[in-house]
Each structure stands twice: as C-alpha cells, then as structure tokens.
Design a protein around this motif. Structure first.
Motif, PDB file in Angstrom:
ATOM      1  N   HIS A 284       0.718  -1.228   0.038  1.00  0.00           N
ATOM      2  CA  HIS A 284       0.060   0.025   0.000  1.00  0.00           C
ATOM      3  C   HIS A 284       0.942   1.273  -0.068  1.00  0.00           C
ATOM      4  O   HIS A 284       2.029   1.305   0.377  1.00  0.00           O
ATOM      5  CB  HIS A 284      -0.871  -0.090   1.126  1.00  0.00           C
ATOM      6  CG  HIS A 284      -2.027  -1.089   1.162  1.00  0.00           C
ATOM      7  ND1 HIS A 284      -1.490  -2.361   1.764  1.00  0.00           N
ATOM      8  CD2 HIS A 284      -3.166  -1.309   0.670  1.00  0.00           C
ATOM      9  CE1 HIS A 284      -2.590  -3.244   1.455  1.00  0.00           C
ATOM     10  NE2 HIS A 284      -3.512  -2.586   0.906  1.00  0.00           N
ATOM     11  N   GLU A 285       0.318   2.523  -0.310  1.00  0.00           N
ATOM     12  CA  GLU A 285       1.042   3.537  -0.356  1.00  0.00           C
ATOM     13  C   GLU A 285       1.426   3.806   0.963  1.00  0.00           C
ATOM     14  O   GLU A 285       0.926   3.991   1.892  1.00  0.00           O
ATOM     15  CB  GLU A 285      -0.109   4.717  -0.886  1.00  0.00           C
ATOM     16  CG  GLU A 285       0.465   5.976  -1.121  1.00  0.00           C
ATOM     17  CD  GLU A 285      -0.322   6.972  -2.036  1.00  0.00           C
ATOM     18  OE1 GLU A 285      -1.739   6.737  -1.409  1.00  0.00           O
ATOM     19  OE2 GLU A 285       0.043   7.814  -2.688  1.00  0.00           O
ATOM     20  N   GLY A 286       2.779   4.487   1.022  1.00  0.00           N
ATOM     21  CA  GLY A 286       3.394   4.865   2.101  1.00  0.00           C
ATOM     22  C   GLY A 286       3.893   3.707   2.807  1.00  0.00           C
ATOM     23  O   GLY A 286       4.717   3.839   3.986  1.00  0.00           O
TER      24      GLY A 286
ATOM     25  N   GLU B  89       9.334  10.168   5.386  1.00  0.00           N
ATOM     26  CA  GLU B  89       8.758  11.141   4.517  1.00  0.00           C
ATOM     27  C   GLU B  89       7.534  10.351   3.799  1.00  0.00           C
ATOM     28  O   GLU B  89       6.729  11.091   2.954  1.00  0.00           O
ATOM     29  CB  GLU B  89       9.478  11.770   3.091  1.00  0.00           C
ATOM     30  CG  GLU B  89      10.324  12.864   3.779  1.00  0.00           C
ATOM     31  CD  GLU B  89      11.599  12.717   2.856  1.00  0.00           C
ATOM     32  OE1 GLU B  89      11.458  12.789   1.773  1.00  0.00           O
ATOM     33  OE2 GLU B  89      12.840  13.245   3.478  1.00  0.00           O
ATOM     34  N   GLY B  90       7.161   8.912   4.027  1.00  0.00           N
ATOM     35  CA  GLY B  90       6.187   8.281   3.448  1.00  0.00           C
ATOM     36  C   GLY B  90       6.398   7.686   2.180  1.00  0.00           C
ATOM     37  O   GLY B  90       5.478   7.445   1.540  1.00  0.00           O
ATOM     38  N   MET B  91       7.576   7.543   1.514  1.00  0.00           N
ATOM     39  CA  MET B  91       8.004   7.064   0.296  1.00  0.00           C
ATOM     40  C   MET B  91       7.410   5.550   0.499  1.00  0.00           C
ATOM     41  O   MET B  91       7.696   4.754   1.395  1.00  0.00           O
ATOM     42  CB  MET B  91       9.163   7.171  -0.144  1.00  0.00           C
ATOM     43  CG  MET B  91       9.652   6.291  -1.124  1.00  0.00           C
ATOM     44  SD  MET B  91       8.950   6.853  -2.579  1.00  0.00           S
ATOM     45  CE  MET B  91       9.924   8.376  -3.031  1.00  0.00           C
ATOM     46  N   THR B  92       6.777   4.841  -0.450  1.00  0.00           N
ATOM     47  CA  THR B  92       6.456   3.638  -0.514  1.00  0.00           C
ATOM     48  C   THR B  92       7.812   2.776  -1.087  1.00  0.00           C
ATOM     49  O   THR B  92       8.472   3.015  -2.024  1.00  0.00           O
ATOM     50  CB  THR B  92       5.385   3.222  -1.700  1.00  0.00           C
ATOM     51  OG1 THR B  92       4.272   4.143  -1.433  1.00  0.00           O
ATOM     52  CG2 THR B  92       4.914   1.835  -1.648  1.00  0.00           C
ATOM     53  N   MET B  93       8.107   1.651  -0.325  1.00  0.00           N
ATOM     54  CA  MET B  93       9.481   1.094  -0.426  1.00  0.00           C
ATOM     55  C   MET B  93       9.373  -0.502  -0.367  1.00  0.00           C
ATOM     56  O   MET B  93       8.611  -0.821   0.374  1.00  0.00           O
ATOM     57  CB  MET B  93      10.745   1.694   0.456  1.00  0.00           C
ATOM     58  CG  MET B  93      11.071   2.910   0.067  1.00  0.00           C
ATOM     59  SD  MET B  93      12.177   3.668   0.846  1.00  0.00           S
ATOM     60  CE  MET B  93      11.804   3.907   2.650  1.00  0.00           C
ATOM     61  N   VAL B  94      10.161  -1.116  -1.251  1.00  0.00           N
ATOM     62  CA  VAL B  94      10.209  -2.583  -1.062  1.00  0.00           C
ATOM     63  C   VAL B  94      11.818  -2.672  -0.948  1.00  0.00           C
ATOM     64  O   VAL B  94      12.644  -2.541  -1.839  1.00  0.00           O
ATOM     65  CB  VAL B  94       9.861  -3.403  -2.219  1.00  0.00           C
ATOM     66  CG1 VAL B  94       9.912  -4.785  -1.894  1.00  0.00           C
ATOM     67  CG2 VAL B  94       8.389  -3.120  -2.366  1.00  0.00           C
ATOM     68  N   LEU B  95      12.033  -3.370   0.318  1.00  0.00           N
ATOM     69  CA  LEU B  95      13.419  -3.425   0.495  1.00  0.00           C
ATOM     70  C   LEU B  95      13.907  -5.012   0.484  1.00  0.00           C
ATOM     71  O   LEU B  95      13.579  -5.814   1.481  1.00  0.00           O
ATOM     72  CB  LEU B  95      14.071  -2.684   1.681  1.00  0.00           C
ATOM     73  CG  LEU B  95      14.118  -1.184   1.962  1.00  0.00           C
ATOM     74  CD1 LEU B  95      12.697  -0.798   2.286  1.00  0.00           C
ATOM     75  CD2 LEU B  95      15.193  -0.725   2.668  1.00  0.00           C
ATOM     76  N   VAL B  96      14.929  -5.486  -0.220  1.00  0.00           N
ATOM     77  CA  VAL B  96      15.402  -6.827  -0.034  1.00  0.00           C
ATOM     78  C   VAL B  96      16.804  -6.450   0.759  1.00  0.00           C
ATOM     79  O   VAL B  96      17.502  -5.703   0.541  1.00  0.00           O
ATOM     80  CB  VAL B  96      15.899  -7.453  -1.439  1.00  0.00           C
ATOM     81  CG1 VAL B  96      16.725  -8.660  -0.977  1.00  0.00           C
ATOM     82  CG2 VAL B  96      14.477  -7.831  -1.910  1.00  0.00           C
TER      83      VAL B  96
END
Lengths: 485, 258
Positions: free
Chosen positions: B43-45, B203-210
């Motif tokens: 989801h967003e954020g 800051e609310g950035m949508t992120m996917v981190l491996v």
C-alpha cells in the motif's frame, strides 16, 4: 545524336571497336580510327630499361617512350597501368586494359590469346652470375647441379627448360627481375637467365652481376591486344612504329636507355644520401596514397563494423546469421585473394572495369570491417550488464540506453583495439601493390627494380612506415584522451 | 517508528491505495522454478522488507516488480499499469518505479549530476537547467551537495549508493525498490545509506527493500516478508516476525542470522 556522341566519348574502349568498323570507309584516310580515344595500356613494373620509374617516380623506359611517341603521332591518349608482367597480361585478358607493352616476346602460344603488332625490338637472353663467378660459370654447360633463376612464364623459363635435361641444373622460377638478381646475390641461385637489355642495364647501375656466355636470340618483342579486340589500336601502333623508325626517333629512344647515357642532374646516386634525395618524391607520393586508402577504408570499415557488430548481438537470428557469415568469410580468407578478386575477377563478372581505388578500398574495408565488428561486439558485451539494467530501470528504452550509457563505455574500451586495427590496416594496404596500386611499398619496388639497391630502399621504406605509424598512434591516443576522458 | 507504520501494522487500511498488486507470480529459469506463486499487496506509504536465505528468490521477486525479470506466470500491477500485459509500454511504467542496486550501477562516464539528470532530460524532456536544479536539491538531501561535478570513480561506496538513490528519486517515483542496497558496502558506510532510506520512510515513500540488515528491517519496516524456496513463508509486522515467529523455517533462519 547528342546521346550517340556521348556514348562515343564515354563508352570507352570496348565500344570503339564497333565504331571504328562502322565509320572506317569514310574516316580512315583523314584521321585513324580510334584517334582521340584514351587507351589503358598495361605494362610490367620492374622491367628496366623497358619500363621502370625514374627518380621522380615517373614511369619511363623504352616501351613507355615508344608507346607515347606513337600515341602522339597517331593522336590518341595513353593511360598507364603498371602491374607486373603476369598481372598485365591478365588485365588485358579481363578487359581491364586495352593493350599490353611489356618487353613481351611474340610466341605461338601467346598468339592464341593475343593479337600482336609488328615486332618493335629484337630480344636476346643472357646468363648472369655474381662478379667473380664468371670464371667458374661460362654457360649452360657449367651449370650442372647448380640452380638457375628464371622469370616465371617468360622466354627465359622456356629456354632454360629446353636445356635443363641436357645440362642437369635446377630451375628457380621467380616473378620479377629484382627477385632473380637478389637470389643470385644472396646465393639462393647460382646464376640467372633473363633478357639481355635488362641485365645489361642493371650491370651499368651497379647490380654486382656480370653477364656470361653467348647471348641467345629469343625472337621479337611485340605490343599485344586481346585477340579480336582493339584492332584499330593495333593498326595505329604499327603505323606509328613505322613512322618512328623512318624518322630516326626509334633509334634515339633505344640509345637513350642502352647507349650508356644515364640521367644527369648533379646528384651522386651512388651514396645513400643521393638515393634518399632522388627517391624521396616517389616515396612520398606512395605514402600519400597509403594514408589516403587507409583513411577511406578505415572510415568505411568503422561504419560496416559497427553495423555487423550490433547485428551479431541482435536478438533476430537472421541478422545474427548475416553478421556471423560476413565476419567468418572475411576473417577466414587472405586479403590478397580479395584484392585479386575485386580487381581482376569482378570485372569479368559484371562486365565493366573496376577502378583500382575502388578495388583497394573494397578489399581493405571488408577485411577491416570483419575485425572491427568483433571488436565492437566484444566491447559492447564487456560493459557491465548492470549498466543497461540501471538505465532501463530509469525508463530509458533499449536504443537510448545503448546510445547514452552502453556505447560511450564500449567506445572507451574498444579504442585501443581500434587504433591497433588502424595500424594493421595501414600495414595491410601494402598488399595492394600486387594489383599495381601505387602505395608506398609499390613505389619502393619500382625504385629498386630500376637500381637494384633493394636493402637500402627497403630500409628507407621501413623507417617511413615506422614514423608514419608512430605519429598516427600518437595522434589516435591524443584523440582518445580528449574524447574518452 | 513512524505513525504510518503503526497504522499499517493494523493490517486493515482500506483507505490506503494499493501501489503494487501481485497475484500468483511465478518465475522459472529454464527448468528451475525460482518463484512458486507469490501473492500480496503493497500500500501507499508502506515499507516492506523482504528477508530470507540466499537463493530464496527474494531478489528475483523484486526484479519482477519492474520487469527486469520477465514473470513466467501470474500478474503484477504497479499503480495503474499491468506489467504482465504484453502491450504495456514498460518504459512508461518504469518511470514510476525507482530501483537501487547492490552494485550501485552508476554511469562511470558521467558526472554525479549527469547521472541524476539523464532520465529526467531523456525521458521526461525536462530542461537541462531544471534537471540540474533537481539534481542539486536531491544531492543536498542525501548529503552530497558538493559532489555534483565529481566522477563516480572518486566517490566511496556509501557516497555512490546515495547518488544512486538520488538518481532514482529524480524521476519522482511512486515506489522505490532496493535490492540489497547495503550488501556491497564496507561496514562503516552502511549507516549513511540506511539513514537516507530511513528519511525516505519518514517522508512516506512507498518502498520494498530486499535486505540482510535485520536490525534495520525491524526498525523501519511496516511489514516484513520472509521467503524461502520461492514461496512466502511468513509475513507480518516486524514485532511478530522477529519476536514471535510462527513458522519453524523462519525460527531456524532467525536463529542463524540474529
């Protein structure tokens, strides 16, 4: 009418035969048929005093002077092709040249292929040995177990073969008089047999040989055209020759070369400095042609090489197949084969002459493009695939990514290999001498063919190549540093 | 921990827009099936951390989200785009997805600023001056204001990775993907890169981190996803994953890495 006129002017030699027949009855008396035409005449490269280059690189010699005097007398133009004896014969047979004058003996065998003029010179053959050997070798009879150098496909080979069995010597057939002289001087052959005027001229120039034995009459030299072609040219030659002989100009020409009066311009040719000064203009013109043909070929090879390099890494199997085929053909065959093919073979297939620059550039370009394609492929593939991924991830398309990200890095990587390829191409351009392209080594051959000072001339040429290549490499590296900071 | 993260751990946030929607995603390399049916939403954020042993398929999963790897089956939707639709203009989709690589992949023949300006000027037709302004602003944000005209080769690993993040941000992406962004760094440089990512999360950035940084995943993630053998084994808020793991496979993994 205008069209017909244009066809007459531009149609060249092959047309003129038919034209001559059609207009002969009315025009023959006033102006000879074929008058005003330009004829391409093939000749040998190395047959002093019949044809050779003087100190300024100009083609000169008995054949040249006779032909040009006849041309002037009969009102036609001559364009010379200085090719080497066998290549000159081939050029006439393939239609690249209209006629050949090359100290060529008139034989029955050759009469089957060529139409000959009236004889313009009576030739003799002589044996020659190193100075000091003249006591030991005095004729065929003292050659048992020894090696005799002869000229491939010439009367000297024929004559030697006829005597070989009786006297038991080995034959060493060679292409050029220079090579034959060098073979005797280096001991690879014990004696040589060649036309008397040539050897006598060489002895006068300090070749280090002496003539021995009796001169063997060989018959007559004639000017030749392809059998059935250029009859009007042959007729003009005969008419002109008769004029020269009647006016005494013929004797003047022959004495100029065999009468013991050399060129006299105040330069002592026997010193190395004298050789350098007198040969420099010809060598520089050769260097100019070498650099120009290399530059044109390299530029075209870059374009083709990039194209085929990209095709080889393309996803499309047809493009890949074309590139692989092109590269393997031109990497898998010698340059000389293509030089001969484009200059001698292609004209017979397409039925029209191929300019020597076109043939030379084609040869070097296609060979170079095959190597450059591999350099391009290798460099593009050696750029880290992460670079393409990063660029694509930013939303740049494949083409843009190639152009902005992969290629600049690939170019930087391939620059040393490309400079290397340029140097190789410059050196390979010397192979074009085989088709008579007047590049640097060809000019050198012309010079030592006349004066037999092979080692010194080759030394000068090697230094010129070395300096040219060193400067070129420096320049390329400078550009590389400027562009690929 | 941000308030957004707290909301997200609630698991039900119907008002939140779905940014990534993955349905039954499979990926095979030849006979080898690397992803065996992945389903889930981001989801967003939201900050999602993907953990798991090497070879578990987590990097392949991430690379399927911007189609650096072509999915074999299933669907991947990012924003309004269906990435698995053959007719989709993938270049257009990728403008909205920022990607940061383990090996940075900066363009070595360009300056730092040119690296950042490339995509905006080439893809979005932004003027050079405007792109330069954006680049300087982003460099300031990642603490490298004075490096705009430096070459990547003159930077440390940590600085390179911060430039790579700025480069991805220059396209104002809807979502940022990080593929083991700190794995190639010397230990003393990991902190500076994690700080930049932490700021993005705030800051609310949508992120996917491996990632292999378990401590960081626990701190910054709204949800943690544990993968093994091409499948999602367990997914949940970091407290659950790290303090109260349900699956034996996850318990075993954590006992080795923590």
């Amino acid at each position: 009418m205008i069209v017909a006129l244009a066809a007459l002017v531009f149609g060249g030699a092959s047309l003129s035969g038919a034209t001559a027949l059609a207009t002969a009855p009315s025009a023959a008396a006033a102006t000879p048929a074929g008058s005003g035409q330009t004829y391409t005449i093939a000749t040998d490269t190395t047959f002093a005093p019949f044809e050779f280059r003087d100190s300024s690189g100009e083609l000169t010699g008995i054949d040249i002077d006779i032909m040009e005097s006849i041309a002037e007398d009969q009102g036609f133009e001559v364009e010379w092709q200085s090719l080497g004896f066998n290549a000159a014969l081939q050029a006439v047979q393939s239609g690249q040249a209209d006629g050949v004058i090359a100290g060529m003996g008139i034989t029955d065998e050759r009469r089957e292929i060529f139409d000959f003029s009236e004889p313009y010179f009576t030739g003799t053959l002589t044996l020659a040995v190193n100075e000091g050997d003249e006591g030991e070798i005095t004729g065929f009879e003292s050659l048992e177990g020894k090696t005799l150098a002869v000229k491939t496909g010439s009367l000297s080979e024929e004559e030697a073969k006829a005597n070989q069995e009786e006297f038991g010597f080995e034959l060493l057939p060679l292409d050029q008089t220079t090579t034959m002289v060098e073979s005797v001087k280096s001991g690879n052959a014990d004696a040589l047999m060649d036309d008397y005027p040539i050897i006598a001229y060489g002895v006068e120039q300090g070749s280090g040989l002496v003539t021995v034995g009796e001169q063997i009459p060989t018959g007559d030299y004639g000017f030749a055209v392809n059998k059935g072609d250029n009859a009007e040219l042959l007729a003009m030659f005969d008419a002109g020759l008769a004029e020269l002989q009647a006016s005494g100009e013929y004797d003047e020409i022959v004495n100029r070369y065999l009468g013991g009066e050399g060129e006299d311009d105040g330069v002592d040719r026997s010193t190395f400095w004298g050789l350098l000064v007198t040969s420099f203009p010809a060598l520089m013109s050769g260097l100019g042609n070498t650099l120009l043909v290399t530059a044109i070929s390299f530029a075209l090879a870059m374009v083709l090489g990039l194209l085929f390099g990209f095709m080889k890494i393309a996803r499309n199997p047809v493009l890949r197949g074309i590139a692989v085929t092109f590269i393997s053909i031109f990497r898998g065959t010698p340059i000389l084969v293509w030089a001969f093919f484009f200059y001698f073979g292609l004209p017979q297939l397409i039925g029209t002459n191929v300019n020597i620059w076109v043939a030379g550039v084609l040869t070097l370009t296609l060979n170079g493009a095959a190597y450059i394609a591999e350099i391009v492929r290798g460099a593009v593939q050696s750029v880290d695939p992460g670079q393409m991924e990063a660029s694509r991830s930013l939303g740049l398309g494949y083409g843009k990514s190639m152009q902005r990200v992969v290629l600049p890095q690939a170019f930087k990587m391939m620059t040393p290999s490309l400079i290397n390829q340029l140097v190789i191409m410059l050196k390979d351009s010397s192979l074009l001498l085989a088709i008579g392209f007047a590049e640097l080594l060809y000019q050198a051959q012309q010079i030592y063919a006349a004066n037999f000072r092979v080692t010194e001339v080759l030394l000068i040429v090697a230094v010129i190549y070395f300096v040219a290549i060193t400067l070129l490499t420096q320049l390329a590296n400078y550009v590389d540093r400027k562009v690929n900071k | 921990m941000s308030t957004q993260a707290v909301e997200s751990t609630g698991g039900t946030a119907p008002s939140r827009k779905v940014v990534v929607d993955v349905q039954d995603l499979t990926k095979s390399f030849g006979d080898h099936e690397v992803l065996k049916g992945i389903t889930g939403q981001i989801h967003e954020g939201e900050v999602l951390c993907v953990i798991g042993p090497s070879g578990s398929g987590k990097s392949t999963f991430l690379r399927c989200l911007n189609r650096l790897e072509e999915p074999t089956g299933g669907t991947v939707r990012v924003g309004d785009f269906d990435l698995t639709d053959p007719k989709v203009d993938i270049n257009k989709v990728r403008r909205h997805i920022g990607m940061v690589f383990q090996q940075f992949n900066l363009f070595p023949h360009m300056t730092v600023a040119e690296n950042i300006m490339l995509a905006p000027t080439e893809v979005k037709n932004v003027s050079k001056a405007e792109a330069r302004q954006t680049a300087e602003r982003l460099l300031d944000r990642v603490g490298l204001k004075d490096k705009a005209d430096a070459r990547p080769a003159s930077l440390s690993g940590g600085q390179k990775q911060r430039v790579a993040i700025a480069r991805a941000l220059a396209m104002s992406p809807q979502i940022m993907l990080f593929d083991e962004a700190t794995s190639a760094l010397d230990p003393e440089m990991v902190g500076e890169v994690l700080q930049v990512i932490r700021d993005l999360a705030v800051e609310g950035m949508t992120m996917v981190l491996v990632t292999h940084e378990m401590g960081f995943a626990r701190e910054v993630a709204d949800r943690v996803l544990f993968m093994d053998h091409g499948k999602i084994v367990e997914v949940g808020p970091p407290e659950q994953i790290f303090d109260n793991p349900q699956q034996p496979r996850l318990q075993e993994f954590l006992s080795k890495v923590l």
